[in-house]
Design a protein around this motif. Structure first.
Motif, short mmCIF file in Angstrom:
data_model
loop_
_atom_site.label_atom_id
_atom_site.label_comp_id
_atom_site.label_asym_id
_atom_site.label_seq_id
_atom_site.Cartn_x
_atom_site.Cartn_y
_atom_site.Cartn_z
N GLU A 187 0.82 -1.21 0.00
CA GLU A 187 0.00 0.00 0.00
C GLU A 187 0.85 1.25 0.00
OE1 GLU A 187 -3.77 0.88 2.64
OE2 GLU A 187 -1.94 1.26 3.83
N ASP A 188 1.96 1.22 0.71
CA ASP A 188 2.77 2.41 0.89
C ASP A 188 3.68 2.72 -0.29
OD1 ASP A 188 1.55 2.77 3.30
OD2 ASP A 188 3.20 1.95 4.49
N THR A 189 3.55 1.97 -1.40
CA THR A 189 4.30 2.34 -2.61
C THR A 189 3.58 3.45 -3.37
OG1 THR A 189 3.24 0.67 -4.03
CG2 THR A 189 5.22 0.00 -2.82
N TRP A 190 2.35 3.78 -2.95
CA TRP A 190 1.57 4.85 -3.54
C TRP A 190 1.67 6.10 -2.67
CZ3 TRP A 190 -0.35 3.48 -8.21
CH2 TRP A 190 -0.47 2.12 -8.47
N ALA A 261 -13.69 1.85 -0.86
CA ALA A 261 -12.59 2.33 -0.02
C ALA A 261 -11.33 2.41 -0.87
CB ALA A 261 -12.37 1.40 1.17
N VAL A 262 -10.63 3.51 -0.78
CA VAL A 262 -9.52 3.78 -1.68
C VAL A 262 -8.27 4.18 -0.90
CG1 VAL A 262 -8.81 5.06 -3.72
CG2 VAL A 262 -11.23 4.71 -3.29
N THR A 263 -7.16 3.56 -1.22
CA THR A 263 -5.88 4.01 -0.69
C THR A 263 -5.42 5.16 -1.55
OG1 THR A 263 -5.29 1.80 0.08
CG2 THR A 263 -3.50 3.39 -0.17
N ASP A 264 -5.49 6.36 -1.00
CA ASP A 264 -5.21 7.57 -1.76
C ASP A 264 -4.48 8.55 -0.84
OD1 ASP A 264 -5.25 9.34 -3.89
OD2 ASP A 264 -7.41 9.26 -4.20
N ASP A 265 -4.16 9.72 -1.35
CA ASP A 265 -3.41 10.70 -0.56
C ASP A 265 -4.08 11.00 0.78
OD1 ASP A 265 -1.29 11.50 -2.55
OD2 ASP A 265 -3.05 12.09 -3.70
N HIS A 266 -5.40 11.01 0.81
CA HIS A 266 -6.11 11.39 2.03
C HIS A 266 -5.89 10.41 3.18
CE1 HIS A 266 -8.68 8.25 0.59
NE2 HIS A 266 -9.67 8.51 1.40
N LEU A 267 -5.57 9.16 2.86
CA LEU A 267 -5.32 8.18 3.92
C LEU A 267 -4.21 8.66 4.84
CD1 LEU A 267 -5.64 5.39 5.26
CD2 LEU A 267 -4.01 4.50 3.57
N TYR A 268 -3.12 9.15 4.27
CA TYR A 268 -1.96 9.56 5.05
C TYR A 268 -2.21 10.91 5.74
CZ TYR A 268 -0.13 5.72 2.42
OH TYR A 268 0.04 4.46 1.88
N VAL A 269 -2.95 11.80 5.08
CA VAL A 269 -3.28 13.07 5.71
C VAL A 269 -4.22 12.84 6.90
CG1 VAL A 269 -4.32 15.34 5.34
CG2 VAL A 269 -2.91 14.32 3.55
N ASN A 270 -5.15 11.91 6.76
CA ASN A 270 -6.01 11.55 7.89
C ASN A 270 -5.18 10.99 9.04
OD1 ASN A 270 -8.96 11.96 7.55
ND2 ASN A 270 -8.65 10.82 5.66
N GLY A 273 -3.58 13.50 11.12
CA GLY A 273 -4.42 14.20 12.07
C GLY A 273 -5.32 15.26 11.48
N VAL A 274 -5.33 15.39 10.14
CA VAL A 274 -6.23 16.33 9.48
C VAL A 274 -7.37 15.54 8.85
CG1 VAL A 274 -6.50 18.11 7.70
CG2 VAL A 274 -4.35 17.95 9.01
N PRO A 275 -8.59 15.59 9.42
CA PRO A 275 -9.69 14.80 8.86
C PRO A 275 -9.99 15.23 7.43
CG PRO A 275 -10.51 16.39 10.46
CD PRO A 275 -9.02 16.43 10.55
N SER A 276 -9.91 14.29 6.50
CA SER A 276 -9.96 14.64 5.08
C SER A 276 -10.86 13.70 4.30
CB SER A 276 -8.55 14.60 4.48
OG SER A 276 -7.69 15.54 5.12
N ALA A 277 -11.60 14.28 3.35
CA ALA A 277 -12.52 13.53 2.49
C ALA A 277 -11.99 13.51 1.07
CB ALA A 277 -13.91 14.16 2.53
N ASP A 278 -12.23 12.40 0.40
CA ASP A 278 -11.79 12.20 -0.98
C ASP A 278 -12.99 12.31 -1.91
OD1 ASP A 278 -10.38 11.51 -3.25
OD2 ASP A 278 -9.81 9.51 -2.57
N ILE A 279 -12.95 13.29 -2.81
CA ILE A 279 -13.93 13.35 -3.89
C ILE A 279 -13.30 12.62 -5.07
CG2 ILE A 279 -15.28 14.83 -5.42
CD1 ILE A 279 -15.11 17.04 -3.33
N ILE A 280 -13.82 11.44 -5.39
CA ILE A 280 -13.22 10.61 -6.42
C ILE A 280 -14.33 9.83 -7.14
CG2 ILE A 280 -12.78 8.73 -4.75
CD1 ILE A 280 -10.25 8.07 -6.40
N ALA A 281 -14.18 9.72 -8.45
CA ALA A 281 -15.19 9.05 -9.25
C ALA A 281 -15.29 7.57 -8.88
CB ALA A 281 -14.87 9.20 -10.73
#
Length: 323
Positions: A187-190, A261-270, A273-281
């Protein structure tokens, strides 16, 4: 696979998605946000594609980075080009740059908007296996999300919202392990640039009230279901965005229904400690959950739709101007 395959049933999530209710205009003082210009966003998508493949360690990548940083600065953002080295799945050292623009940096209340600006070096989901080691243009998967944020930056430069806004274009999100690599996956290669920033943010102790990630937000006919990593970490942020989209009349683009459920940039930002939502198709008819052109040579300008850009861009603008 990039960000993982969408999963409709998640054993590790035991919550139920809460649909929430739109907030009636008369129930609170609604602030009219600036008008999002989809022609401007479309132009910025084309402009990025003109640089070529935005792959780390290439001259095209460097030229595109300089352009993006220059545009944020032109619109009045305090701009930081965070440069560093990360290690790709196969041991390759990647020279990356995260492009950070801060509007009203002295304001304590802040919102973080982010997207990835690199393009994938492999079309490993292309229907023709002969193309799997070729790079993709990344029109929707990268460029269009950055373009939407550049138009938002332009509007903020004209009229500031009450909160400070940080816009980050993260690098090396899409350099994750291709299926044909035989050395293992992870997962962490992304999202390598995002992980780099989370470990060493441009401001020590950086905090924002919440974040919004844009990824694949401009395809024709795209629909944005409520992504489940976002719901797990930032359900109130998801409801805020989807409620605003419905209030503005964009409910058809933002169904209040469970996505994957998507492994995306927001996973690491969450996790930072910054609660973050992903708008993704999310494509319910696709085996992967992504649009049919995802990680193929067909991810080009022909898929980009101004109406979709408008729905997403106007929604995000309205969210931040009503803080």
């Amino acid at each position: 696979m990039k960000r993982g395959i969408y999963i409709l049933v998640l054993l590790f999530f035991t919550f139920v998605s809460c649909k929430g209710k739109p907030v009636a205009a008369e129930a609170k003082n609604i602030i009219e946000a600036p008008d999002f210009n989809s022609d401007s966003a479309y132009f910025y998508t084309e402009k990025q594609l003109q640089f070529g493949y935005r792959i780390p360690n290439t001259k095209e990548h460097k030229a595109a980075a300089d352009f993006l940083g220059g545009e944020l600065a032109r619109y009045g953002a305090d701009t930081v080009m965070q440069r560093g080295w990360v290690t790709a799945y196969d041991g390759t050292k990647l020279d990356i740059v995260n492009i950070i623009g801060s509007f009203s940096p002295k304001k304590e209340r802040r919102v973080l908007l982010f997207a990835h600006w690199d393009s994938r070096p492999y079309a490993d989901n292309d229907p023709d296996s002969a193309n799997h080691r070729k790079p993709i243009a990344g029109a929707d998967d990268g460029a269009a999300s950055v373009a939407v944020l550049l138009e938002i930056a332009r509007q903020i430069g004209i009229k500031s919202p009450s909160v400070g806004v940080d816009i980050i274009f993260f690098d090396a999100e899409d350099y994750g392990t291709p299926y044909f690599y035989e050395g293992g996956d992870g997962e962490d290669t992304w999202a390598l640039g995002t992980q780099y920033w989370c470990d060493r943010p441009h401001i020590q102790g950086y905090r924002a009230e919440y974040g919004i990630l844009l990824d694949m937000v401009s395809g024709q006919g795209s629909r944005f279901y409520q992504e489940q990593v976002s719901m797990h970490y930032a359900s109130s942020v998801v409801r805020k965005i989807w409620d605003e989209a419905h209030r503005l009349g964009y409910g058809a683009y933002f169904p209040k229904e469970k996505g994957g459920a998507v492994t995306d940039d927001h996973l690491y930002v969450n996790r930072m400690g910054v609660p973050s939502a992903d708008i993704i198709a999310y494509d319910q008819s696709s085996d992967t959950g992504f649009p049919s052109y995802w990680h193929t040579l067909r991810d080009d300008i022909r898929n980009i739709d101004r109406n979709t850009m408008k729905a997403v861009g106007q929604t995000v603008l309205s969210v931040i101007y009503n803080e």
